[in-house]
Design a protein around this motif. Structure first.
Motif: not given
Length: 401
Positions: A52, A55, A60-61, A64, A95
């Motif tokens: 969390y 993000k 976080y992106q 991914e 989350q």
């Protein structure tokens, strides 16, 4: 060289602290003694609360793009009989999962995000050798880099080197260390087909294994041996070790026979806790494993370390402003340390109880463990306890990020 903040250690706590400070336009340098961020068997599972936070920070992106395994269950079995289960989808939090991926990928993603800010500096291969002091207060560090001895002066030094902190020794912190009566042997094997996702603990009589899904398609398996029994374990041979593990989880027999071909395919982890009572001295503060080394049970070390950094940020920002070009006094961090100790006490207490349960040896102790875990599994408050453990400082956050 002059800097606002010097961070020693480029692990999860140090790298995240560097990003957080850079976002505040604070001049910060991260010194990492290794030339690369490669780490084996280092906290590869990131709990939902830390996901969390990543993000929130736009990291976080990047993760991914690389790919990871979602972790949304914790299960415990006595051989094939379920004792305990937690499904993260039932948490009242936006989350719903943690992630498992190689720690170097996470650290590189944080570093790339930090490098977008001109106030962030990163130096690898930098071995901190001493602290710079004036009137008994820390005012910077001395380090070796590329054969040269260099110095950085700063208002605050943050020690984030991990469980074997050199800075902790240089600053003469008193450390309370406690060894467990067992060691842990880790190894990785390919995941068998039709393997259910989630972190798994399997017990049988007085033995158990911890099995964690590991990116991209592996299992990270840990099994305990008696303290100092590594040589004796090895003397019995690999076949004996494989039989010991597969007697608890038979599905591991085939992948172990194929992929654990020498003891070099295993890693011995010494289990101990090490706590510093006062994290801060004038001009210096410790965070993460440098301040509080935790047991590896439920992989909380990396998450507690990252949340240390997140919660420390406002105190550093305020301290730099309040004390201008002077070292930030230890007393400035009293509130921060007090708050963090409450969370760490909760986690370490939980880990100690689980360690005691897993160490059950007599038939009576094993029967009591089975009864306790089944009773806990039926109690609704298990999600209250596990939410505090899995989310930490963001447990009450409700906003999607």
């Amino acid at each position: 060289m002059k800097n606002d903040v010097t961070i020693v250690g480029g692990g999860p706590a140090g790298m995240l602290m560097g990003l957080l400070l850079a976002k505040e336009n604070i001049n910060v340098v991260v010194l990492e003694k290794n030339n690369s961020l490669k780490r084996d068997f280092r906290g590869e599972t990131i709990a939902p609360g830390s996901v969390y936070i990543l993000k929130m920070l736009g990291v976080y992106q990047e993760l991914e793009k690389h790919g990871f395994i979602k972790v949304n269950k914790i299960k415990m079995y006595d051989q094939e009989k379920k004792l305990f289960n937690v499904d993260f989808n039932r948490f009242n939090h936006p989350q719903k999962f943690g992630i498992d991926m190689p720690q170097p990928v996470v650290l590189e993603a944080i570093k790339r995000q930090a490098m977008k800010y001109p106030s962030f500096h990163y130096i690898n291969g930098a071995n901190c050798t001493d602290l710079l002091k004036e009137n008994g207060k820390v005012v910077g560090v001395r380090y070796k880099h590329g054969g040269e001895v260099k110095e950085i002066h700063s208002q605050l030094v943050i020690g984030a080197e991990g469980r074997f902190s050199q800075l902790r020794s240089l600053a003469e912190y008193d450390v309370k260390k406690e060894e467990f009566n067992r060691d842990l042997i880790w190894f990785k094997v390919p995941k068998p087909s039709n393997w259910e996702e989630g972190n798994l603990i399997k017990v049988h009589k007085n033995d158990h294994v911890i099995i964690l899904p590991t990116y991209p398609n592996y299992l990270r398996v840990g099994t305990y041996i008696s303290l100092g029994d590594n040589a004796n374990t090895k003397s019995k041979g690999l076949d004996s070790f494989i039989d010991k593990v597969s007697s608890i989880e038979p599905r591991l027999f085939a992948p172990m026979k194929d992929h654990i071909t020498s003891w070099k395919d295993t890693t011995l982890l010494k289990i101990f806790t090490a706590h510093v009572d006062k994290w801060a001295k004038d001009g210096i503060i410790l965070i993460g494993d440098s301040a509080h080394t935790l047991s590896p049970i439920l992989g909380q070390g990396v998450n507690i370390a990252m949340q240390d950094a997140f919660e420390l940020l406002p105190y550093v920002v305020d301290g730099l402003s309040t004390y201008q070009n002077n070292p930030i006094p230890a007393s400035h961090f009293d509130e921060f340390v007090s708050k963090r100790k409450q969370q760490i006490s909760f986690v370490s207490g939980f880990q100690a109880r689980q360690e005691q349960s897993l160490a059950a040896s007599s038939p009576m102790e094993c029967a009591i463990r089975k009864w306790k875990m089944r009773m806990l599994d039926r109690m609704p408050f298990k999600y209250t306890v596990m939410k505090k453990l899995q989310y930490g400082i963001v447990a009450n956050n409700k906003a999607e990020v």
